[in-house]
Design an enzyme around this catalytic site. Structure first.
Site, short mmCIF file in Angstrom:
data_model
loop_
_atom_site.label_atom_id
_atom_site.label_comp_id
_atom_site.label_asym_id
_atom_site.label_seq_id
_atom_site.Cartn_x
_atom_site.Cartn_y
_atom_site.Cartn_z
N ASP A 20 97.50 -19.25 37.22
CA ASP A 20 96.69 -19.26 36.88
C ASP A 20 96.04 -20.39 36.58
O ASP A 20 96.58 -21.34 37.14
CB ASP A 20 96.72 -18.90 35.41
CG ASP A 20 97.62 -19.58 34.70
OD1 ASP A 20 98.58 -20.14 35.05
OD2 ASP A 20 97.41 -20.43 33.20
N ASP A 33 95.46 -27.77 40.85
CA ASP A 33 96.45 -27.14 39.89
C ASP A 33 96.00 -25.78 39.53
O ASP A 33 95.07 -24.70 38.87
CB ASP A 33 96.01 -28.17 38.47
CG ASP A 33 96.56 -28.02 36.98
OD1 ASP A 33 97.27 -27.10 36.59
OD2 ASP A 33 95.92 -28.25 36.28
N GLU A 39 100.59 -20.12 32.53
CA GLU A 39 100.83 -21.80 31.80
C GLU A 39 99.52 -22.16 31.39
O GLU A 39 99.87 -22.87 30.16
CB GLU A 39 101.37 -22.65 33.12
CG GLU A 39 101.60 -23.26 32.99
CD GLU A 39 100.59 -25.28 32.41
OE1 GLU A 39 101.13 -26.03 31.94
OE2 GLU A 39 100.03 -24.75 32.89
#
Ligand code: BES
Ligand code: MN
Ligand code: MN
Length: 455
Positions: free
Chosen positions: A87, A118, A151
């Site tokens: 995600d 990320d 996350e």
């Protein structure tokens, strides 16, 4: 065939696959992207299968699915659990992106896209390193993959998944690439992560929005009150005023502080990068200490009243804010949220009502540098960067890491390949091609070192 040769021959394909991964807008915070989350989980599933993993499964949760896969080469070998997240963060403000967040573009040897670093870019390094080890018959440890989709919203369902799947997740170490290094020529490994308490507050004044002329001056304005309450949460030394907030903060020895300030860091460059004339923070601590070993309280968003075009004269009925607290060892997320809540209610004047709604949280993490896993990672980076990495304390949080230790009894090693310039969570997030390929090259060294050192 040698792993390095395999990597070189497949470089372009690895990159083009990553770009496909980056095209799927897997924003976990935004429910309108629910279908994209499923598509992304399926994509990760298919790539793990293609790379050679067994028992690959899309595990449903109360939220977004967790992708699991494994390769057990020999029960006598150690097992590495690779954790990451598919995600990504929301992309607002969209107008500040030079190229659209989900149309990955390469400029100056960097991949620009939401999730580039990320954590899609870093997760994909592991999938491709695994493929390379499979193809060259050099996988030195058993491996389990656990790639989650929540996350960026606090990993609440992964908590439950870990507790319910203790047997399946049995491993000797968790390997995570979701952090940053000092620079491409100054490799480093995070040995600490801050914890997090995240709350939303609501301040209610009158039972409806009022005319700010007719009522202004006679009825408390919830925005004015909220602004004052937030301002009151720091004193003139940048100390947080919540009673008991610092009670559990671990003292750092003079030696530890000296060591951490030895890391290469230029305050001038830092200020220049951020466009600020001066930094701010707790008196008596350096910038590296302020992000590495000290807790914080920050307002992440504040709203209420009229924010549209032009002006509307209104005394709003409500004001809201989202507030995060970054925690350091040995603070507890749950306890801190409670301390905040009690304090916030205690400083509210009678003219308003307040509500505090806890969001997500996670406890801080501190890992030793004399462990097998740290040394396996340090030696791996040394082999590919030609320099021994420096242990650093990261300011960010990965909420699940403390739970891996607490519930599964497994320590994590944070071998991340990002840089501060990657602009995580900001517009124009990017990831260096150098970093992507360096990660893929370094990971097999970790497996080899870990297997050898574990003997
Ligand atoms: N990968 C980051 C955390 C990170 C980044 C740690 C750089 C150290 C260096 C992670 O995806 C993240 O953003 N975590 C959130 C946690 C939250 C949303 C629960 C964070 O730190 O804000
Ligand atoms: Mn991340
Ligand atoms: Mn993140």
């Amino acid at each position: 065939m040698q792993t390095t040769q395999y990597l070189n021959e497949n470089k372009d394909r690895f990159l083009s696959e990553l770009l496909d991964f980056l095209r799927i807008p897997s924003i976990s915070a935004d429910p309108t992207h629910a279908a994209d989350m499923t598509t992304t989980a399926q994509w990760v599933h298919d790539k793990l299968v293609a790379a050679g993993a067994d028992k690959v499964e899309i595990c449903q949760t109360a939220g977004y699915p967790i992708v699991y896969g494994e390769k057990m080469v020999d029960p006598a070998l150690p097992t590495v659990l690779v954790y990451g997240h598919y995600d990504v963060q929301p992309v607002v403000p969209l107008e500040l992106w030079i190229t659209p967040p989900f149309e990955p573009t390469i400029r100056n040897e960097r991949i620009y896209a939401r999730g580039a670093c990320d954590d899609k870019g870093q997760v994909y390094m592991h999938v491709k390193a695994f493929e390379a080890m499979m193809q060259t018959s050099s996988l030195a440890c058993n491996v389990k993959f656990m790639i989650e989709g929540e996350e960026e919203v606090g990993s609440a369902n992964l908590n439950t998944f870990c507790i319910q799947n203790k047997e399946r997740l049995k491993a000797d170490v968790v390997l995570i690439s979701d952090t940053s290094m000092i620079a491409n020529d100054v490799p480093s490994i995070d040995v600490g992560l801050r914890g997090l308490s995240y709350v939303e507050v609501e301040v209610t004044g009158p039972n409806k929005d009022l005319h700010s002329g007719v009522y202004g001056g006679a009825v408390a304005n919830p925005i004015n009150i909220l602004a004052k309450m937030i301002a009151q949460m720091h004193d003139e030394n940048g100390h947080i005023t919540i009673p008991g907030f610092y009670d559990d903060v671990r003292e750092n020895s003079a030696q530890e502080r000296t060591d951490m300030n030895q890391a290469p860091f230029s305050l001038d460059e830092y200020k220049k990068d951020l466009g600020v004339d001066e930094v701010w923070g707790e008196t008596g601590y350096t910038t590296l200490e302020r992000t590495g070993i000290r807790p914080t309280l920050d307002c992440n968003g504040i709203w209420g009243g009229y924010t549209g075009e032009g002006s509307k004269t209104v005394l709003p009925g409500k004001a809201f804010a989202k507030i995060s607290m970054r925690l350091v060892p040995n603070q507890s997320s749950e306890k801190t949220t409670e301390l905040f809540s009690n304090y916030f209610k205690s400083i509210a004047p009678k003219s308003v009502k307040v509500e505090v709604r806890p969001h997500h949280g996670g406890d801080p993490v501190l890992t030793p540098t004399d462990s097998i896993e740290y040394n396996a990672a340090a030696k791996a980076m040394e082999a590919t960067f030609g320099k021994t990495p420096i242990p650093t304390r990261g300011g960010g949080s990965i909420p699940i890491v403390a739970l891996f230790k607490k519930e599964l009894g497994i320590s994590s090693v944070l071998m991340g390949f990002g840089l501060d310039i990657d602009a995580l969570h900001s517009p124009n997030e990017s990831y260096g091609l150098f970093n992507f390929y360096k990660g893929i090259e370094t990971i097999p060294h970790f497996f080899k070192n870990y297997a050898e050192m574990k003997k």
